[in-house]
Motif scaffolding. Structure first.
Motif, PDB file in Angstrom:
ATOM      1  N   UNK A   1      38.749  50.987  42.540  1.00 41.90           N
ATOM      2  CA  UNK A   1      40.169  50.551  42.671  1.00 41.90           C
ATOM      3  C   UNK A   1      40.005  49.037  43.218  1.00 41.90           C
ATOM      4  N   UNK A   2      39.068  48.766  44.186  1.00 42.38           N
ATOM      5  CA  UNK A   2      39.126  47.655  44.632  1.00 42.38           C
ATOM      6  C   UNK A   2      38.755  46.595  43.457  1.00 42.38           C
ATOM      7  N   UNK A   3      37.787  46.869  42.774  1.00 42.83           N
ATOM      8  CA  UNK A   3      37.241  45.831  41.725  1.00 42.83           C
ATOM      9  C   UNK A   3      38.324  45.824  40.679  1.00 42.83           C
ATOM     10  N   UNK A   4      38.879  46.750  40.224  1.00 42.57           N
ATOM     11  CA  UNK A   4      39.778  46.624  39.169  1.00 42.57           C
ATOM     12  C   UNK A   4      41.077  45.971  39.748  1.00 42.57           C
ATOM     13  N   UNK A   5      41.571  46.129  40.736  1.00 40.08           N
ATOM     14  CA  UNK A   5      42.734  45.558  41.156  1.00 40.08           C
ATOM     15  C   UNK A   5      42.547  44.072  41.490  1.00 40.08           C
TER      16      UNK A   5
ATOM     17  N   UNK B   1      33.877  37.084  45.912  1.00 42.08           N
ATOM     18  CA  UNK B   1      34.328  38.120  46.953  1.00 42.08           C
ATOM     19  C   UNK B   1      33.349  39.110  47.157  1.00 42.08           C
ATOM     20  N   UNK B   2      33.088  39.513  48.297  1.00 38.29           N
ATOM     21  CA  UNK B   2      32.055  40.564  48.769  1.00 38.29           C
ATOM     22  C   UNK B   2      32.802  41.678  48.755  1.00 38.29           C
ATOM     23  N   UNK B   3      32.044  43.038  48.388  1.00 34.54           N
ATOM     24  CA  UNK B   3      32.642  44.222  48.801  1.00 34.54           C
ATOM     25  C   UNK B   3      31.721  44.904  49.563  1.00 34.54           C
ATOM     26  N   UNK B   4      32.287  45.446  50.814  1.00 36.54           N
ATOM     27  CA  UNK B   4      31.656  46.345  51.851  1.00 36.54           C
ATOM     28  C   UNK B   4      32.075  47.748  51.891  1.00 36.54           C
TER      29      UNK B   4
ATOM     30  N   UNK C   1      35.972  51.180  50.327  1.00 37.69           N
ATOM     31  CA  UNK C   1      35.448  49.835  50.236  1.00 37.69           C
ATOM     32  C   UNK C   1      36.612  48.892  50.233  1.00 37.69           C
ATOM     33  N   UNK C   2      36.144  47.650  50.827  1.00 36.16           N
ATOM     34  CA  UNK C   2      37.268  46.662  51.188  1.00 36.16           C
ATOM     35  C   UNK C   2      36.471  45.311  50.819  1.00 36.16           C
ATOM     36  N   UNK C   3      37.779  44.490  50.474  1.00 37.91           N
ATOM     37  CA  UNK C   3      37.117  42.958  50.061  1.00 37.91           C
ATOM     38  C   UNK C   3      36.622  42.347  51.423  1.00 37.91           C
ATOM     39  N   UNK C   4      35.689  41.333  51.175  1.00 40.50           N
ATOM     40  CA  UNK C   4      35.176  40.658  52.279  1.00 40.50           C
ATOM     41  C   UNK C   4      34.430  39.396  51.897  1.00 40.50           C
ATOM     42  N   UNK C   5      34.239  38.436  52.892  1.00 38.96           N
ATOM     43  CA  UNK C   5      33.476  37.096  52.488  1.00 38.96           C
ATOM     44  C   UNK C   5      32.170  37.305  52.413  1.00 38.96           C
ATOM     45  N   UNK C   6      31.448  38.503  52.702  1.00 36.23           N
ATOM     46  CA  UNK C   6      30.111  38.859  52.979  1.00 36.23           C
ATOM     47  C   UNK C   6      29.476  39.150  51.483  1.00 36.23           C
ATOM     48  N   UNK C   7      28.775  38.179  51.033  1.00 36.34           N
ATOM     49  CA  UNK C   7      28.039  38.192  49.566  1.00 36.34           C
ATOM     50  C   UNK C   7      26.618  39.130  49.608  1.00 36.34           C
ATOM     51  N   UNK C   8      26.374  39.421  50.830  1.00 35.70           N
ATOM     52  CA  UNK C   8      24.833  40.013  50.971  1.00 35.70           C
ATOM     53  C   UNK C   8      24.430  40.912  50.182  1.00 35.70           C
ATOM     54  N   UNK C   9      25.559  41.939  49.794  1.00 35.83           N
ATOM     55  CA  UNK C   9      24.962  43.194  48.901  1.00 35.83           C
ATOM     56  C   UNK C   9      25.717  43.006  47.510  1.00 35.83           C
ATOM     57  N   UNK C  10      26.899  43.692  47.650  1.00 31.24           N
ATOM     58  CA  UNK C  10      27.746  43.831  46.334  1.00 31.24           C
ATOM     59  C   UNK C  10      28.803  42.713  46.435  1.00 31.24           C
TER      60      UNK C  10
END
Length: 231
Positions: A35-39, A205-208, A215-224
């Motif tokens: 849902x996060x990535x498609x939206x 956008x990061x996904x954490x 899952x939520x959008x974040x500024x952290x790009x370290x993983x997804x």
């Protein structure tokens, strides 16, 4: 190998085909992330997908393809894994969704002259044989001015700890062997692979994932992370 695809990767995902649509099965993280990535993608396409053509390259059994179709898009799902596509067709038919699923690599659609309003490749580029060739094919499949969207895993110490060791061996969120950390892609490497095509990354956008699995959008790009590219 078939074009940019790897035989071992096709076999890996074909083996999971029967469990792909089980929200508590081996694809549970993708179900929760979907849902996060498609939206995120739909918002950058203006929110209303009616009348837009979208290519979901590396669609698997159709999690993202079905989400885009339910938003009104005309979706083509492309994957090299035949068993996963069979599961995709069955699930779409049961839901009354008219999604065109094709087996093969992006190069196969190129030969037909296909072009799309948006090209999407989610959790795919870390499994392909040749990143630059894959990105070139995605770019060639996009109509003039059309964006490309990708999501993938960054190659960092934290992604090794959480997305490889944690997800596969400790928490068993994914089958062991789902990912090869050495094939994870940094944002810089993704940008470099896109650059010869004329595309540049315009948004990241990061996904954490929270401890509860949300899952939520974040500024952290370290993983997804998610990326939009334009030219």
């Amino acid at each position: 190998m078939n074009g940019t695809t790897l035989a071992a990767e096709r076999a890996k995902f074909d083996a999971l085909a029967g469990q792909w649509w089980d929200p508590d099965g081996p694809m549970k993280p993708l179900h929760r992330m979907n849902a996060l990535r498609t939206r995120w993608i739909a918002d950058r396409l203006g929110g209303n997908l009616a009348g837009k053509t979208i290519l979901d390259a590396g669609c698997g059994a159709g999690l993202a393809a079905e989400a885009f179709a339910r938003m009104g898009a005309t979706v083509t799902g492309l994957d090299a894994a035949g068993a996963a596509l069979a599961a995709a067709r069955t699930h779409a038919a049961a839901g009354g969704l008219a999604i065109e699923y094709r087996q093969g690599a992006p190069e196969d659609l190129l030969a037909e002259g296909a072009r799309f309003d948006a090209v999407v490749a989610l959790e795919v580029i870390e499994h392909v044989a040749d990143r630059a060739q894959f990105c070139a094919a995605l770019a060639a499949l996009a109509k003039p001015g059309a964006p490309i969207f990708l999501s993938t895993l960054n190659r960092t110490a934290r992604s090794f700890l959480f997305a490889k060791l944690g997800a596969e061996y400790l928490l068993r969120l994914l089958p062991v062997g789902t990912h090869d950390w050495r094939m994870f892609v940094t944002p810089g490497e993704l940008g470099a692979a896109l650059r010869p095509t004329g595309y540049r990354i315009t948004e990241l956008a990061g996904m954490s994932m929270s401890p509860t699995g949300q899952w939520r959008e974040t500024r952290d790009l370290a993983v997804n992370y998610l990326a939009m590219a334009r030219r």
